[in-house]
Design an enzyme around this catalytic site. Sequence first.
Site, PDB file in Angstrom:
ATOM      1  N   LYS A 180       0.813  -1.208   0.103  1.00 26.71           N
ATOM      2  CA  LYS A 180       0.070   0.047   0.018  1.00 26.71           C
ATOM      3  C   LYS A 180       0.709   1.343  -0.092  1.00 26.71           C
ATOM      4  CE  LYS A 180      -1.984   2.667   3.108  1.00 26.71           C
ATOM      5  NZ  LYS A 180      -1.724   4.042   2.447  1.00 26.71           N
ATOM      6  N   GLU A 255      10.493   1.083   9.917  1.00 21.97           N
ATOM      7  CA  GLU A 255      11.620   2.084   9.579  1.00 21.97           C
ATOM      8  C   GLU A 255      11.023   3.489   9.951  1.00 21.97           C
ATOM      9  OE1 GLU A 255      13.522   4.813   8.624  1.00 21.97           O
ATOM     10  OE2 GLU A 255      13.313   4.377   6.526  1.00 21.97           O
TER      11      GLU A 255
HETATM   12  P1  NDP Z   1       2.367   8.169   8.229  1.00 19.38           P
HETATM   13  O1  NDP Z   1       3.125   7.294   9.036  1.00 19.38           O
HETATM   14  O2  NDP Z   1       0.867   8.265   8.837  1.00 19.38           O
HETATM   15  O3  NDP Z   1       2.009   7.191   6.678  1.00 19.38           O
HETATM   16  C1  NDP Z   1       2.714   6.152   6.179  1.00 19.38           C
HETATM   17  C2  NDP Z   1       2.090   5.315   5.639  1.00 19.38           C
HETATM   18  O4  NDP Z   1       1.242   4.602   6.486  1.00 19.38           O
HETATM   19  C3  NDP Z   1       0.940   5.734   4.600  1.00 19.38           C
HETATM   20  O5  NDP Z   1       1.250   4.882   3.616  1.00 19.38           O
HETATM   21  C4  NDP Z   1      -0.245   5.882   5.353  1.00 19.38           C
HETATM   22  O6  NDP Z   1      -1.249   6.043   4.522  1.00 19.38           O
HETATM   23  C5  NDP Z   1      -0.213   4.703   6.415  1.00 19.38           C
HETATM   24  N1  NDP Z   1      -0.924   4.581   7.475  1.00 19.38           N
HETATM   25  C6  NDP Z   1      -1.374   5.998   8.217  1.00 19.38           C
HETATM   26  N2  NDP Z   1      -1.902   5.470   9.178  1.00 19.38           N
HETATM   27  C7  NDP Z   1      -2.102   3.952   9.233  1.00 19.38           C
HETATM   28  C8  NDP Z   1      -2.742   3.246   9.919  1.00 19.38           C
HETATM   29  N3  NDP Z   1      -3.177   3.549  11.173  1.00 19.38           N
HETATM   30  N4  NDP Z   1      -2.345   1.882   9.841  1.00 19.38           N
HETATM   31  C9  NDP Z   1      -1.856   1.592   8.551  1.00 19.38           C
HETATM   32  N5  NDP Z   1      -1.302   2.388   7.881  1.00 19.38           N
HETATM   33  C10 NDP Z   1      -1.232   3.649   8.120  1.00 19.38           C
HETATM   34  O7  NDP Z   1       3.070   9.346   7.612  1.00 19.38           O
HETATM   35  P2  NDP Z   1       2.266  10.649   7.296  1.00 19.38           P
HETATM   36  O8  NDP Z   1       2.253  10.561   5.796  1.00 19.38           O
HETATM   37  O9  NDP Z   1       1.142  10.874   7.769  1.00 19.38           O
HETATM   38  O10 NDP Z   1       3.513  11.720   7.975  1.00 19.38           O
HETATM   39  C11 NDP Z   1       3.599  11.990   9.275  1.00 19.38           C
HETATM   40  C12 NDP Z   1       4.757  12.144   9.929  1.00 19.38           C
HETATM   41  O11 NDP Z   1       5.460  10.774   9.699  1.00 19.38           O
HETATM   42  C13 NDP Z   1       5.566  13.033   8.934  1.00 19.38           C
HETATM   43  O12 NDP Z   1       5.541  14.289   9.447  1.00 19.38           O
HETATM   44  C14 NDP Z   1       7.206  12.618   9.459  1.00 19.38           C
HETATM   45  O13 NDP Z   1       7.421  13.015  10.614  1.00 19.38           O
HETATM   46  C15 NDP Z   1       6.795  10.992   9.484  1.00 19.38           C
HETATM   47  N6  NDP Z   1       7.168  10.422   8.234  1.00 19.38           N
HETATM   48  C16 NDP Z   1       8.425   9.474   8.264  1.00 19.38           C
HETATM   49  C17 NDP Z   1       8.789   9.040   7.107  1.00 19.38           C
HETATM   50  C18 NDP Z   1       9.904   8.132   7.139  1.00 19.38           C
HETATM   51  O14 NDP Z   1      10.561   8.005   6.037  1.00 19.38           O
HETATM   52  N7  NDP Z   1      10.639   7.575   8.216  1.00 19.38           N
HETATM   53  C19 NDP Z   1       8.005   8.926   5.848  1.00 19.38           C
HETATM   54  C20 NDP Z   1       6.756   9.910   5.950  1.00 19.38           C
HETATM   55  C21 NDP Z   1       6.619  10.441   7.321  1.00 19.38           C
HETATM   56  P3  NDP Z   1      -1.990   7.286   3.991  1.00 19.38           P
HETATM   57  O15 NDP Z   1      -0.636   8.042   3.407  1.00 19.38           O
HETATM   58  O16 NDP Z   1      -2.995   6.761   2.840  1.00 19.38           O
HETATM   59  O17 NDP Z   1      -2.470   7.828   4.922  1.00 19.38           O
END
Ligand code: NDP
Length: 494
Positions: A180, A255
């Site tokens: 996903k 990660e």
């Molecule tokens: P998220 O952690 O929310 O999203 C990452 C993935 O998880 C997306 O595919 C998201 O789907 C999915 N997801 C969200 N909630 C759930 C859940 N409850 N169960 C299963 N899957 C879920 O990151 P965000 O995009 O909202 O960003 C939030 C913060 O996370 C950022 O500001 C940053 O600090 C951090 N981040 C860190 C990353 C890294 O590489 N370590 C990468 C991205 C973000 P969907 O996008 O459809 O909600």
Amino acid sequence: MAKLNPIKSYQMWINGKWVAALSGATREITDPGNGDLIARVPEAGPKDVALAIDAARQAFDAGPWRKTSALDRGKYLFKIADAIRREGQFLAELEVRNCGKPLAEAEFDVADAANCFEFYGGLATKIHGETMSVPANSISYVVREPVGVCGQIIPWNYPLMMAAWKLAPALAAGNVCVLKPSELTPITALELARIIETVGLPPGVVNIITGPGAGAGEELASNPKVDKIAFTGGTVTGRKIMVAASSNLKKISLELGGKNPNIVFADADFEAAVDGALFGAFANQGEVCSAGSRLLIEKSIHADFVAALIKKVPRVKLGHGLTPGVKMGALISADHLKKVENYIKIGISEGAKLVCGGRRPMGAEFEKGNFLEPTIFDHVTPQMRVGREEIFGPVLSIIPFESESQAIQIANDTEYGLAAGVWTKNVNRGLRVIHSIRAGITWLNTYHPTFNEMPWGGYKQSGIGRELGLHGIEAYLEIKQVNINLDETPIGWY
Ligand code: NDP
């Protein structure tokens, strides 16, 4: 700039077929650099995800993939790598349109994705076991077997590269996958599904579903037919995934985020360190888990170093990622831009000194995109929120230090432990400091290079397990011991 015309309507890839969401719902995907509508994708809900999981389960339990020889699995991955390279320019431009980054960075990501499939294609034939022949008249051996159905959830900052980092090791090891992408950046993952279709992977081996984390992602993390969940994203979401995965004790790899220290000692090569500090902070708009977002500078060079950073910042040219010469693109969404701007307000209210940026850039070219100037806070203290929390945008927090031991103490004063950089010409000190920092990815006199051959992941709350390299494939393998008795006489115990 050419527009994607007509707007493409995608379908999801489930069980070797292109399908719409059961509800018929779709989501509009826009270009964060100019607000253009670029595509529509299905908006999957839990029932769509359950169908994809069933297909994967069937493909694993009864399908040919795990019985396909390692050599042939590797050949499939080589074909995927070749196809990604053939379509490299198209994929890179699409990535820019979907997630805002500059084209040169997207080209790097696409090349890295191809290299990742190639690396694991080669590694498929090197998954070896162990043997032991103690006690006498017996032989024991260890085989490594695929874990099974892998749920894989990836973020929006490196959509194609993250898809490759997840799919390639899992497939090399003989697993099947339901992937996903983020609801914001699903397009290159769907193009990858098209490539996977052309190389002829059996149905159900790879399934790509598009839908929100709430609902679709939750189903993937909690469904008991999934054996393993691999997640990249925020630490808060990581915790939720762990809870959901506990229902059937899924294997788990996480990660997560970081607030990574980049430490500059007075004896560092000054120009190289200035470049490294800017690249560490502003590459990919700072939307990088391993960004060098805390810059620790030795006091004796602090003022000169900050002045040099400020002087060079105008070279971080802002603009749409497809505009030639652009070095920093748009943030992923208007919501995320607001979140980052809120951190700028917090930094000012905490007493950090805003020495650069902090505003949306002026000009017609920026009006419809989520742009923010590269921003630097000086005189940050380790207690301030801008010195502790992951901002995930182009905001650099500078913390001065006086001694090596203080630098190490500040570097480790965080719940995170993903990455760290050290700049010094004294290699002994550089290694001493690196060995003292609790982080999984470290650099001496450089920042950010990643290698498919080396493990990627963090200590502390930056995650669990490692991706990439030899360690990355271990995360997709179970270990089985087989014991053979060579002595045919009964044991005579009773
Ligand atoms: P998220 O952690 O929310 O999203 C990452 C993935 O998880 C997306 O595919 C998201 O789907 C999915 N997801 C969200 N909630 C759930 C859940 N409850 N169960 C299963 N899957 C879920 O990151 P965000 O995009 O909202 O960003 C939030 C913060 O996370 C950022 O500001 C940053 O600090 C951090 N981040 C860190 C990353 C890294 O590489 N370590 C990468 C991205 C973000 P969907 O996008 O459809 O909600």
